[in-house]
Design a protein around this motif. Structure first.
Motif, mmCIF file in Angstrom:
data_model
loop_
_atom_site.group_PDB
_atom_site.id
_atom_site.type_symbol
_atom_site.label_atom_id
_atom_site.label_comp_id
_atom_site.label_asym_id
_atom_site.label_seq_id
_atom_site.Cartn_x
_atom_site.Cartn_y
_atom_site.Cartn_z
ATOM 1 N N ILE A 146 -29.431 -10.445 25.930
ATOM 2 C CA ILE A 146 -28.441 -11.509 25.973
ATOM 3 C C ILE A 146 -28.094 -11.920 24.548
ATOM 4 N N THR A 147 -26.906 -11.557 24.101
ATOM 5 C CA THR A 147 -26.426 -11.878 22.760
ATOM 6 C C THR A 147 -25.074 -12.583 22.882
ATOM 7 N N LEU A 148 -24.608 -13.150 21.769
ATOM 8 C CA LEU A 148 -23.293 -13.782 21.775
ATOM 9 C C LEU A 148 -22.217 -12.769 22.131
ATOM 10 N N ARG A 149 -22.413 -11.546 21.708
ATOM 11 C CA ARG A 149 -21.475 -10.468 22.029
ATOM 12 C C ARG A 149 -21.421 -10.238 23.551
ATOM 13 N N VAL A 150 -22.560 -10.283 24.193
ATOM 14 C CA VAL A 150 -22.630 -10.098 25.643
ATOM 15 C C VAL A 150 -21.933 -11.240 26.368
ATOM 16 N N VAL A 151 -22.170 -12.473 25.914
ATOM 17 C CA VAL A 151 -21.559 -13.637 26.563
ATOM 18 C C VAL A 151 -20.038 -13.580 26.440
ATOM 19 N N ALA A 159 -16.498 -1.791 19.083
ATOM 20 C CA ALA A 159 -15.651 -2.392 18.047
ATOM 21 C C ALA A 159 -16.335 -3.604 17.419
ATOM 22 N N MET A 160 -16.967 -4.438 18.237
ATOM 23 C CA MET A 160 -17.662 -5.605 17.700
ATOM 24 C C MET A 160 -18.878 -5.199 16.882
ATOM 25 N N ALA A 161 -19.490 -4.070 17.228
ATOM 26 C CA ALA A 161 -20.644 -3.584 16.469
ATOM 27 C C ALA A 161 -20.249 -3.073 15.093
ATOM 28 N N ALA A 162 -18.936 -2.842 14.882
ATOM 29 C CA ALA A 162 -18.450 -2.380 13.578
ATOM 30 C C ALA A 162 -18.161 -3.539 12.626
ATOM 31 N N LEU A 163 -18.246 -4.763 13.116
ATOM 32 C CA LEU A 163 -18.011 -5.929 12.271
ATOM 33 C C LEU A 163 -19.159 -6.110 11.280
ATOM 34 N N PRO A 164 -18.947 -6.899 10.217
ATOM 35 C CA PRO A 164 -20.037 -7.147 9.258
ATOM 36 C C PRO A 164 -21.247 -7.782 9.944
ATOM 37 N N ARG A 165 -22.419 -7.615 9.335
ATOM 38 C CA ARG A 165 -23.648 -8.153 9.927
ATOM 39 C C ARG A 165 -24.304 -9.231 9.076
ATOM 40 N N GLY A 170 -24.817 -12.830 6.942
ATOM 41 C CA GLY A 170 -24.517 -14.246 7.116
ATOM 42 C C GLY A 170 -24.339 -14.623 8.569
ATOM 43 N N LEU A 171 -23.304 -15.431 8.829
ATOM 44 C CA LEU A 171 -23.053 -15.879 10.196
ATOM 45 C C LEU A 171 -22.591 -14.746 11.104
ATOM 46 N N TRP A 172 -22.126 -13.661 10.504
ATOM 47 C CA TRP A 172 -21.668 -12.518 11.302
ATOM 48 C C TRP A 172 -22.796 -11.938 12.152
ATOM 49 N N ARG A 173 -24.056 -12.176 11.715
ATOM 50 C CA ARG A 173 -25.174 -11.571 12.449
ATOM 51 C C ARG A 173 -25.281 -12.113 13.881
ATOM 52 N N TYR A 174 -24.706 -13.304 14.120
ATOM 53 C CA TYR A 174 -24.728 -13.833 15.483
ATOM 54 C C TYR A 174 -23.715 -13.111 16.367
ATOM 55 N N ILE A 175 -22.601 -12.716 15.767
ATOM 56 C CA ILE A 175 -21.581 -11.979 16.509
ATOM 57 C C ILE A 175 -21.951 -10.510 16.624
ATOM 58 N N ASN A 176 -22.562 -9.976 15.576
ATOM 59 C CA ASN A 176 -22.929 -8.559 15.547
ATOM 60 C C ASN A 176 -24.399 -8.419 15.174
ATOM 61 N N PRO A 177 -25.305 -8.539 16.152
ATOM 62 C CA PRO A 177 -26.735 -8.451 15.851
ATOM 63 C C PRO A 177 -27.224 -7.032 15.578
#
Length: 718
Positions: free
Chosen positions: A74-79, A120-126, A128-135
């Motif tokens: 369960i990640t922010l990406r999943v939600v 596509a979301m997994a290709a985003l930066p990881r 700082g705060l990006w790690r919540y969107i792309n763990p």
């Protein structure tokens, strides 16, 4: 799972290696993944052909037991993706309910969209705060949770269809909150029951759910490494692209290709007999004998690549009998239906026109006996009457089959109330053994969900417009208990064969005798006697999907709950939009190529015929002559695909499975996934672009392959 094939496969060393890999599926997968040359599949690997002869053998031959318990679930990406795709799929599923084709939103469609967006979301930066969107990399467990949410939302609830029938045919519009809670509560009843059946219909190997093998096969091919999976992914995307670019041709520009019949082409719409027996291109046109389709959107309804051969052969025999029985019955005037249309789910009056139900149903939604004397009893088409008879017979056959051939499995699951015990069950299934590291959802949670949902359902039934009681509490309790027994039988049939059996006709007839002269309670009995059992089945299938992909059970449960909440809201919202904009078309017995109310009409026909007039129509000695129906799958809607299913099913499940088992194990279910996914995507685009789902349809210019004066297979004048 596959074993590496050696030139001296019969040697003691080879036999020892095979035994080693048989006991450790992960070693098999590692060995297969290490194989780079698959130009000749049969020379590189072989399967346990003896095990593959068993229907459930694909659960251990095709699917790996590999698991990584450290993967995030369960990640922010999943939600974000789960809720978004749940909205999207619930809207699309509702649209398909009002289409002439019996199409659904498959899990594979949801899976592919989720994979594209998740990657596509997994290709985003990881950082700082990006790690919540792309763990991290998009993994199989995240993917599965999103698919479960979206597919749960896309499963259009029976409650929504009944609410639509009340709106269309009774001008009875439920309060929006009551409607949404009714939809949600009836789904949750099934989910609560499903939790109690896990030891019988989820954990064991025999409960392998054939339709889900292709889903899991694709998930593992997309997310597991190794050169073989790389080749599988390439194969998948090639097949996906091919069907994507092909499917728009038969669906839009050249609809004749959806039902090719040489006999119809020769007749050119001149004779009604030819249309009735061989026609298949338009809604309720005919039976489709020797009609072939090139549209995978239609062909996939017969599941020719995934149903076990025995299941398909049985359905082919039933189809053959249907041609003989339905045609003979119609032309011999069985059920006095010779003077009305050949195929329809609507009710007809004595004059052959659509039955005037408003004249016999009073303002209190009960039968007006005086008006009935004037209007007369309604009539079924001969084919629809026989279809109901066969459905009821199949339900009795299902109970008999389970009792005669599978009693040991029932006794193992339910003997000593084992299914109520806490903790992990003692079941020797390689996938289930891998799941025992994760905590289960306790039985009390499923029980609580069941009883709370039952209470909400009862409350909503007393909240109809102007104080209308939709169905009394005692009836809800009765049909809910009945559905528990039905769910056990239907669940076993689907888990082991992939085949679904309709019970709504049997439920409606029982309700007709419990609520004589009351069409609405008969209609609502479907929610608790029919819908509950099928929602149980959907929950069980998703639990099995979670077991195959090693998603913790509590995460699977949460995903289903979330998908159901979103689906309830958007099923109802989209239904209201479609009904308000296409009311007259949806009430028409035939409909159009773009919109059809045939599914909703079935509920209305049943509510009037079985509810208001059940005793008159179905009692022995009454003049209507339908008394035999209560003591008992034939095709309806568009039927041009079944002969294509015959050819493809035999080719896949017999020729490939027995003659080329290596190719079958590697690619058969992946091919099914690609064809389903590609055709679903292009059909969605066409629905909104040209078929009118957006409010405006854009018909393709008429020509020989898209006639304006004949049905699409040129078998019927229009």
């Amino acid at each position: 799972m596959m074993f590496v094939k050696h030139s001296d496969a019969k040697s003691p060393a080879a036999a020892e290696e095979k035994a080693q890999y048989s006991s450790d599926p992960d070693l098999i997968q590692e060995k297969v993944d290490a194989s780079d040359d698959v130009s000749d599949v049969s020379s590189q690997v072989f399967v346990d052909e003896k095990l593959l002869q068993q229907a459930e053998g694909v659960a251990t031959q095709v699917i790996s037991t590999r698991d990584d318990p450290d993967l995030p679930v369960i990640t922010l990406r999943v939600v974000f993706l789960g809720i978004g795709l749940s909205i999207f799929s619930s809207v699309l599923g509702t649209i398909y309910t009002f289409k002439p084709q019996n199409a659904t939103v498959s899990q594979l469609f949801c899976l592919i969209i989720a994979y594209v967006l998740g990657t596509a979301m997994a290709a985003l930066p990881r950082g700082g705060l990006w790690r919540y969107i792309n763990p991290g990399p998009f993994n199989i467990k995240e993917h599965t949770v999103i698919v479960i949410m979206a597919s749960t939302a896309s499963s259009v609830a029976t409650a929504m269809e009944i609410i639509a029938a009340l709106d269309l045919f009774y001008d009875l519009r439920l309060n929006s909150a009551v409607a949404v809670f009714s939809i949600f509560a009836t789904q949750m009843l099934g989910y609560g029951l499903a939790g109690l059946l896990r030891t019988f219909l989820v954990y064991p190997t025999y409960a392998f759910y054939p339709a889900y093998i292709s889903v899991v096969n694709l998930l593992q091919s997309l997310h597991f490494g190794g050169s073989l999976n790389a080749k599988r992914r390439k194969f998948f995307w090639i097949a996906f692209a091919a069907i994507f670019f092909w499917e728009w041709i038969p669906q839009y520009t050249f609809p004749l290709l959806t039902a090719i019949s040489v006999i119809c082409l020769a007749d050119n719409g001149r004779h009604a007999f030819v249309r009735n027996l061989f026609g298949a291109g338009s809604s309720n046109e005919g039976l489709g004998l020797l009609s072939f389709s090139t549209s995978w959107t239609l062909i996939t309804q017969g599941s020719p690549l995934v149903w076990p051969l025995q299941t398909q052969i049985n359905s082919f025999i039933g189809m053959g009998l249907g041609y003989v029985v339905l045609t003979t019955a119609y032309y011999s005037n069985a059920f006095n239906g010779r003077d009305i249309t050949f195929m329809s789910t609507s009710l007809f009056g004595l004059d052959g026109d659509t039955y005037n139900q408003t004249a016999v149903i009073g303002a209190d939604y009960k039968l007006n006996s005086d008006a009935l004397e004037t209007v007369g009893l309604p009539r079924y088409t001969t084919t629809y009457a026989i279809s109901q008879l066969c459905y009821n017979l199949s339900l009795g056959a299902a109970f008999t089959s389970l009792a005669l051939w599978h009693w040991p499995e029932v006794k193992t699951a339910f003997g000593g109330l084992r299914f109520l015990k806490s903790g992990h069950a003692d079941i020797d299934d390689p996938h289930y053994k891998e799941m025992q590291k994760y905590p289960e959802v306790p039985q009390w949670a499923y029980g609580l969900l069941f009883f709370v949902s039952l209470a909400i359902g009862i409350g909503c039934s007393y909240a109809g417009p102007n104080g209308t009681v939709l169905i009394p509490a005692w009836s809800i309790i009765f049909f809910t208990i009945l559905s528990c027994f039905i769910a056990i039988v239907l669940g076993f049939i689907t888990a082991t064969t992939g085949f679904n059996i309709s019970v709504k006709y049997a439920i409606q007839i029982i309700a007709a005798f419990l609520h004589p002269g009351q069409p609405i309670p008969v209609m609502y009995a479907n929610l608790f006697g029919n819908s509950t059992s099928f929602q149980t089945l959907y929950m069980l299938q998703d639990l099995k999907l979670g077991q195959y992909t090693k998603v913790p059970p509590r995460m699977t449960f949460a995903a289903q709950m979330a998908g159901s909440i979103v689906g309830s809201i958007f099923n109802f919202t989209m239904m209201k939009i479609i009904v308000e904009n296409n009311r007259e078309v949806l009430k028409d017995p035939v409909g159009t190529r773009v919109w059809s109310g045939w599914i909703i009409q079935q509920y209305n026909s049943a509510s009037v015929a079985m509810g208001a007039l059940g005793k008159e129509l179905f009692s022995i000695g009454k003049p209507a002559g339908y008394w035999i129906i209560p003591f008992a799958m034939l095709p309806y809607s568009v039927n041009g695909q079944w002969w294509s299913c015959v050819v493809i099913g035999i080719f896949s499940q017999w020729w490939l499975r027995t003659r080329h088992p290596g190719w079958f194990v590697k690619y058969n279910y992946l091919l099914s996934a690609a064809l389903d996914g590609g055709s679903q995507v292009i059909l969605f685009i066409l629905s909104f672009a040209v078929f009118g789902a957006s409010g405006n349809s854009i018909p393709f210019p008429t020509w020989w392959g898209n006639s304006a004066t004949l049905s699409v297979d040129r078998c019927k004048s229009v």
